[in-house]
Enzyme design. Sequence first.
Site, PDB file in Angstrom:
ATOM      1  N   GLU A   9     -23.498  40.533  15.755  1.00  0.00           N
ATOM      2  CA  GLU A   9     -22.305  40.749  16.571  1.00  0.00           C
ATOM      3  C   GLU A   9     -22.436  40.237  17.996  1.00  0.00           C
ATOM      4  O   GLU A   9     -21.446  39.986  18.675  1.00  0.00           O
ATOM      5  CB  GLU A   9     -21.937  42.243  16.592  1.00  0.00           C
ATOM      6  CG  GLU A   9     -23.044  43.154  17.067  1.00  0.00           C
ATOM      7  CD  GLU A   9     -23.899  43.637  15.905  1.00  0.00           C
ATOM      8  OE1 GLU A   9     -24.842  44.387  16.151  1.00  0.00           O
ATOM      9  OE2 GLU A   9     -23.624  43.242  14.765  1.00  0.00           O
ATOM     10  N   ASN A  22     -28.563  49.056  16.061  1.00  0.00           N
ATOM     11  CA  ASN A  22     -28.083  47.699  16.324  1.00  0.00           C
ATOM     12  C   ASN A  22     -27.713  47.509  17.789  1.00  0.00           C
ATOM     13  O   ASN A  22     -27.959  46.446  18.366  1.00  0.00           O
ATOM     14  CB  ASN A  22     -26.875  47.398  15.433  1.00  0.00           C
ATOM     15  CG  ASN A  22     -27.282  46.889  14.063  1.00  0.00           C
ATOM     16  OD1 ASN A  22     -27.684  45.747  13.903  1.00  0.00           O
ATOM     17  ND2 ASN A  22     -27.217  47.771  13.083  1.00  0.00           N
ATOM     18  N   ASP A  25     -22.487   2.510  29.174  1.00  0.00           N
ATOM     19  CA  ASP A  25     -22.069   1.275  29.801  1.00  0.00           C
ATOM     20  C   ASP A  25     -23.237   0.733  30.605  1.00  0.00           C
ATOM     21  O   ASP A  25     -24.216   1.438  30.855  1.00  0.00           O
ATOM     22  CB  ASP A  25     -20.854   1.555  30.702  1.00  0.00           C
ATOM     23  CG  ASP A  25     -20.175   0.281  31.173  1.00  0.00           C
ATOM     24  OD1 ASP A  25     -20.507  -0.796  30.640  1.00  0.00           O
ATOM     25  OD2 ASP A  25     -19.321   0.361  32.065  1.00  0.00           O
ATOM     26  N   ASP A  45     -17.233   5.285  32.695  1.00  0.00           N
ATOM     27  CA  ASP A  45     -16.402   5.710  33.821  1.00  0.00           C
ATOM     28  C   ASP A  45     -15.073   4.973  33.928  1.00  0.00           C
ATOM     29  O   ASP A  45     -14.315   5.197  34.875  1.00  0.00           O
ATOM     30  CB  ASP A  45     -17.168   5.540  35.137  1.00  0.00           C
ATOM     31  CG  ASP A  45     -17.560   4.089  35.403  1.00  0.00           C
ATOM     32  OD1 ASP A  45     -17.286   3.222  34.534  1.00  0.00           O
ATOM     33  OD2 ASP A  45     -18.152   3.812  36.458  1.00  0.00           O
ATOM     34  N   ASP A  47     -29.457  44.804  20.049  1.00  0.00           N
ATOM     35  CA  ASP A  47     -28.632  43.709  20.566  1.00  0.00           C
ATOM     36  C   ASP A  47     -28.667  43.654  22.092  1.00  0.00           C
ATOM     37  O   ASP A  47     -28.656  42.564  22.676  1.00  0.00           O
ATOM     38  CB  ASP A  47     -27.188  43.852  20.077  1.00  0.00           C
ATOM     39  CG  ASP A  47     -27.041  43.474  18.609  1.00  0.00           C
ATOM     40  OD1 ASP A  47     -27.871  42.669  18.138  1.00  0.00           O
ATOM     41  OD2 ASP A  47     -26.127  43.978  17.942  1.00  0.00           O
ATOM     42  N   ASP A  81     -13.380   3.194  28.604  1.00  0.00           N
ATOM     43  CA  ASP A  81     -14.364   4.092  27.998  1.00  0.00           C
ATOM     44  C   ASP A  81     -13.735   5.389  27.502  1.00  0.00           C
ATOM     45  O   ASP A  81     -14.392   6.170  26.807  1.00  0.00           O
ATOM     46  CB  ASP A  81     -15.459   4.451  29.012  1.00  0.00           C
ATOM     47  CG  ASP A  81     -16.251   3.251  29.486  1.00  0.00           C
ATOM     48  OD1 ASP A  81     -16.602   2.420  28.626  1.00  0.00           O
ATOM     49  OD2 ASP A  81     -16.514   3.134  30.703  1.00  0.00           O
TER      50      ASP A  81
END
Length: 906
Positions: free
Chosen positions: A331, A741, A373, A648, A745, A652
């Site tokens: 969870e 749990n 590039d 850039d 957790d 592109d």
Amino acid sequence: MSMLTPRTPTKLAPPGKGRRERKAAELETRTRIAGEQLTGFSARPGTSVLQELGATRSGLTHAEAALRLERHGANVVAHERAPRWWFQLAKAFWNPFIGVLVFLAAVMWWQDPADPGVVILSVMVGISGLLRFWQEFRSGRAADALKKLVTTTCAVQRRAGSGSAPTTFEVPMDQVVPGDVVKLAAGDLIPADLRLITSKDLMVGQAALSGESLPVAKADTRTDDRGQFETTDPVEADNLCLMGTSVTSGTATGVVVATGADTYFGSMAGSLVGERPQTNFDNGVRKVSFLLIRFMLVMVPVVFAINGLTKGDWDEAFLFGIAVAVGLTPEMLPMVVSANLARGAVAMSKRKVVVKRLNAIQNLGAMDVLCTDKTGTLTEDRIVLDRYLDVHGHEDGEVLEYGYLNSHFQTGLKNLMDQAVINRVDEAEEVVVDARFSMVDEIPFDFARRRMSVVLDRNGSVGAVGRPEHVMITKGAVEEVLDLCTHMRDRDAEVELTAQLRAHVTRIAEENNRRGLRVLAVATRTMSTPRETYSVADEDRLTLVGFLAFLDPPKADAARALQALADKGIAVKVVTGDNDLVAARVCADVGIEVGHVVLGTEIDPLDDTALRALAARTTVFAKVNPVQKARIVRALQAEGHTVGFLGDGINDAAALRDADVGISVDTAVDIAKESADIILLEKDLTVLEQGVIQGRTTFGNTIKYIKMTASSNFGNVFSVLVASAFIPFQPMLAIMLLVQNLVYDIAQLATPWDRMDEEYLRKPRNWDAKGIGRFMVCIGPISSIFDIAMFVIMWNVFAANSEAHQALFQSGWFIEGLLSQTLIVHMIRTRKIPFIQSRASWPVMVMTVLAVLTGLYLPFSPLASSLGFVPLPAGYFPWLIGVLLAYCTLTQLLKTLYIRRFGTWL
């Protein structure tokens, strides 16, 4: 089609194709249509273009401009808008695990609104979603702040009325309309697509569209020009200027033929907005999520059925089944992933990197191919004088001196190559201009001659007839200058330039061209009859001195950065719009094995299968257009690669969007920054290397949590199945499972701050749902062996073997289960021997200690009775220590066997 016709929808890709293929086809269609319209204007005479646009050389009237603005709309291109905050908030909670937890919380509330489990699950869901929302919202705002406009106005010629004289106004770029007459000068952005009416010495930087680092010369144009030969590529037309480019030198006047979405720039931008394709991260999370959910859907009904059948209390069995579902669900995964990504974003921001989309951090770590590039990434994005050669190809200071004199004394605007010559001399102090020379006259550069000359007086020197000695120095394109040469300077002598010698010097120039250098020739002539003024006719009977060769030099740290990426398992492929010779030279200089350079024209005839094979074996692609760049990215992804793209320019943007991780810079065009996932404040591959390490650390800690939690939860549920079948009472209460749990957790929230072993960071890492399932099944049941051992101990040694003593049994298993879960973290987090060869970070150590202390304290705390715990006897703890030590020892042994068998761990 007249550009004054209102916009109409364009029929694009057939609906039967996938979304990504439809987008690619749409981009190709839009750019083709825009290109055809523009090249049509290029091929026709200027007067015909003006007539079709309903325009004149004097410009539109203000009334006409207002009418056209209303008809065609603002001169802006489509771009992505940041989603509303409420949409971002809702999207942050759109996760399969959160969906499972919300469903379970609803069921628990329906059963008992006062159940504390409802609060626990609600807190988990709220923290996870809000953390993710806040980080992405903040990153989006930071990215928006990077958008800076160089200029917002342009010079437009308009008239007050039909009979009025034209006046030049500065108007906002978004108010430019078709038919407007725009005046251009050095430094101006091109506000729309223009057909040149007049131009003089115009040089335009087109790197954003074509990727070519050097400015492109446009034709000297007159109003009555006949148009140029028709080309299929508007970028190559020498009488067109396109939106997104800029003027580097010269002056021009042009008529606007397209604005906004109708421009070549806009045709590309319009195809790039909308939903983004699924990335490697998205697909990985989805596969892992549904793997774990499938396990839950199988195990929970089995637990429910066994408990109901053996105990007879179906209501209690139902609640216990829900608790098991919560226990089996990782969870905290959304929260841990969000915390991991947020921590990575903060760490990268300190290294001048803005993360727009958090998922991109993991994709950066998984990246095994980087397409980049050339200009500004591998090179410095500036022109330098690389060499100055005599007619035999040897360096010669005299050539540099003549070239410098030509550049220094010219009075016009010095272009980039003139400045490069001057900078080279200034840095080296190899030439001193003193009273030896003075300016007499110059013959300026023009694009028809492709050369310029200066005439200098050698002060203090006289010629054979007793007059001042004037020397002409000419510098320009090799062919044009050679055509004017009759002699050449061979060492200190002038020799006749025979056909054989002409072929020899031409070969020297061509060899340097093949090395990716831009070559200019330098020639001189001593004037026999000095005078005050000179003309083009005097550029004759020249003596060739040598050549100047220029290049955009590689960055000093490019080779080291590329080697560092290679050491991290990342293959770099150069994908550029520049020419193949320049690309090959630069790549060779930075240590890239070039091989065969593939041109864009070679890609178009290939189907997707053939392109996949070509892309896999090719390192350098040159003269590729935006559609071809995006196809290369998709071909590499189809081969199973996680692909990053660094660029850039507008050319592109499509590839940036299709890549698993698009990387741009803050100086990029807006559409490139919008298409990117990560924005670098410095265009530097070294920054990328640090980002890759951060991405792999982020991914490693995420996988660490998934494997630890999934395997331990699976082991616990397997233990519950065994206990439920043979024990006449619940082996643990539902509230105990939830508390166990929750404590576990919370301890795992420190996982994002853990360190990763150096060996783990050396290779790209990717999602492997099959591997996670295998890990869960192989490692999870180890804990069940020792859970069952604790069952036996509690049943036989401490006589907790009846319903009257079930609280003692449950308390004993609670502590053993929580401590084994928590301590095994250190066994799983590394493939090495924990605490000896690899130690966790201090946050993980602290949280581990706190979880252990909490687990030991709860049965003795004031909350014990309300949670169903009872205090445990002192004799329990030696047994507990023995079980935990045996568990760690067996896990380390089986870990070694697992790694030997499967070759992997995390």
